[in-house]
Design a protein around this motif. Structure first.
Motif: not given
Length: 126
Positions: A19-20, A45-46, A51-52, A63-65
């Motif tokens: 999904y990511y 990254q995961v 956390q986000l 996705a913007e970050f």
């Protein structure tokens, strides 16, 4: 590393990792046989993605970050953007507290002027 190893090392399901990728939060290389392969930095990254999400951010916002993440680590630009996001959250909280206060005032006024024995039905349109 393959997708199963990344899942095991991060505690995130293979389905979530796929999904990511669909949401452009995570990238992998494909082997000639089509298997996903991730770099070591994918672990960081995961964890950051998790956390986000836990902080309540949407996949679109995450996705913007993600361009502000280098080798699985936050950059100063990411920290700045997260601080901006926090400011927006604080404003929404302030706005909601104000709305709650107005609703409390309406409830108090309505209680003071309440008719006893009156019923109220919600009208529904079909």
């Amino acid at each position: 590393m393959r997708v199963g190893e990344l899942a095991a090392r991060t505690g995130v399901s293979v389905r979530s990792l796929r999904y990511y990728e669909q949401q452009h939060l995570l990238t992998s290389e494909r082997s000639p046989s089509g298997q996903r392969h991730y770099s070591e930095s994918a672990i960081g990254q995961v964890r950051l993605i998790q956390q986000l999400y836990a902080a309540g951010l949407s996949s679109k916002k995450i996705a913007e970050f993600m361009p502000c993440v280098v080798d699985g680590r936050a950059t100063p630009a990411l920290l700045e953007r997260l601080a901006e996001e926090r400011t927006q959250v604080e404003q929404r909280i302030t706005d909601l507290v104000e709305v709650r206060g107005r609703l409390d005032a309406v409830i108090t006024a309505a209680t003071d002027n309440m008719l006893t024995g009156a019923s109220c039905r919600r009208e529904t349109s079909t």
